[in-house]
Scaffold this motif. Structure first.
Motif, mmCIF file in Angstrom:
data_model
loop_
_atom_site.group_PDB
_atom_site.id
_atom_site.type_symbol
_atom_site.label_atom_id
_atom_site.label_comp_id
_atom_site.label_asym_id
_atom_site.label_seq_id
_atom_site.Cartn_x
_atom_site.Cartn_y
_atom_site.Cartn_z
ATOM 1 N N GLU A 37 -22.169 -5.098 19.236
ATOM 2 C CA GLU A 37 -23.269 -4.207 18.862
ATOM 3 C C GLU A 37 -24.631 -4.846 19.135
ATOM 4 O O GLU A 37 -25.576 -4.180 19.526
ATOM 5 C CB GLU A 37 -23.122 -3.831 17.377
ATOM 6 C CG GLU A 37 -24.239 -2.966 16.831
ATOM 7 C CD GLU A 37 -25.119 -3.710 15.847
ATOM 8 O OE1 GLU A 37 -26.354 -3.619 15.983
ATOM 9 O OE2 GLU A 37 -24.585 -4.383 14.962
ATOM 10 N N GLU A 67 -17.116 -9.994 16.601
ATOM 11 C CA GLU A 67 -18.085 -8.917 16.396
ATOM 12 C C GLU A 67 -19.493 -9.506 16.356
ATOM 13 O O GLU A 67 -19.693 -10.608 15.847
ATOM 14 C CB GLU A 67 -17.766 -8.202 15.080
ATOM 15 C CG GLU A 67 -18.662 -7.048 14.765
ATOM 16 C CD GLU A 67 -18.225 -6.274 13.520
ATOM 17 O OE1 GLU A 67 -18.587 -5.102 13.436
ATOM 18 O OE2 GLU A 67 -17.529 -6.845 12.646
ATOM 19 N N THR A 69 -23.681 -8.437 15.361
ATOM 20 C CA THR A 69 -24.510 -7.461 14.664
ATOM 21 C C THR A 69 -25.956 -7.942 14.607
ATOM 22 O O THR A 69 -26.213 -9.141 14.721
ATOM 23 C CB THR A 69 -23.987 -7.188 13.232
ATOM 24 O OG1 THR A 69 -24.710 -6.095 12.666
ATOM 25 C CG2 THR A 69 -24.119 -8.402 12.338
#
Length: 190
Positions: A37, A67, A69
């Motif tokens: 992201e 992941e 962020t």
């Protein structure tokens, strides 16, 4: 009347399919992929990492979820634990947080993954070293270092083998039970 039964049957079928899909996802019915992201990694690095992640999942039925962020996260350890639980990770979760100060990271290793010997205490230190070394060079190298390290360690610690053949008799059953009995979670301080 027949039309009412048809509608009821269709509703039951759709409900069953939805429930079955939800259960499959919750039981690792999906292969993890890099969730970038924050756009920390290049497209090519993500594609390469996803291939390695898929190989780990296919061979060992273990997750490696990475992941990124840009969220403003106050308690990063708690957030990593929350995401680990939300994603139902059965393996290793690595979180990169990109903010004004740069890129920091946290990780979690599932208790089952540690207890069954897929990843060891020594491997934790190696994972931390791989992340730090990769980030010193560039994020793509950190992603490659992580996926390669985890793959190498799990392959070494738990080589994939064919399912053992069932032997007959009490002695064979005792041997299989003994084989089945084999001996936390982690976060980086950064």
């Amino acid at each position: 009347m027949l039309q009412s039964f048809s509608k009821l049957g269709l509703a039951v079928l759709l409900g069953t399919l939805t429930l079955t899909s939800a259960i499959a996802l919750g039981q690792g019915g999906r292969t993890p992929v890099v969730i970038d992201e924050a756009k920390v990694f290049s497209k090519g690095a993500v594609e390469s990492a996803n291939k390695t992640i898929k190989a780990i999942h296919d061979r060992h039925h273990k997750d490696l979820q990475i992941e990124t962020t840009t969220k403003d996260i106050e308690d990063r350890d708690a957030y990593a634990k929350q995401r680990f639980d939300e994603l139902r990770i059965d393996g290793i979760y690595v979180l990169f947080i990109k903010d004004k100060a740069g890129v920091s990271w946290r990780y979690r290793i599932g208790d089952n993954t540690l207890q069954k010997g897929y990843f060891t205490s020594e491997d934790r230190k190696g994972l931390e070293d791989a992340i730090r070394a990769g980030l010193k060079r560039k994020p793509d190298e950190a992603l490659t270092e992580i996926t390669n390290f985890v793959s190498e360690r799990i392959n070494k610690n738990k080589p994939a083998t064919a399912a053992p053949k069932k032997e007959k008799g009490k002695k064979a059953e005792e041997q299989q039970q003994a084989q089945a009995q084999q001996p936390q979670q982690g976060a980086n301080p950064g």
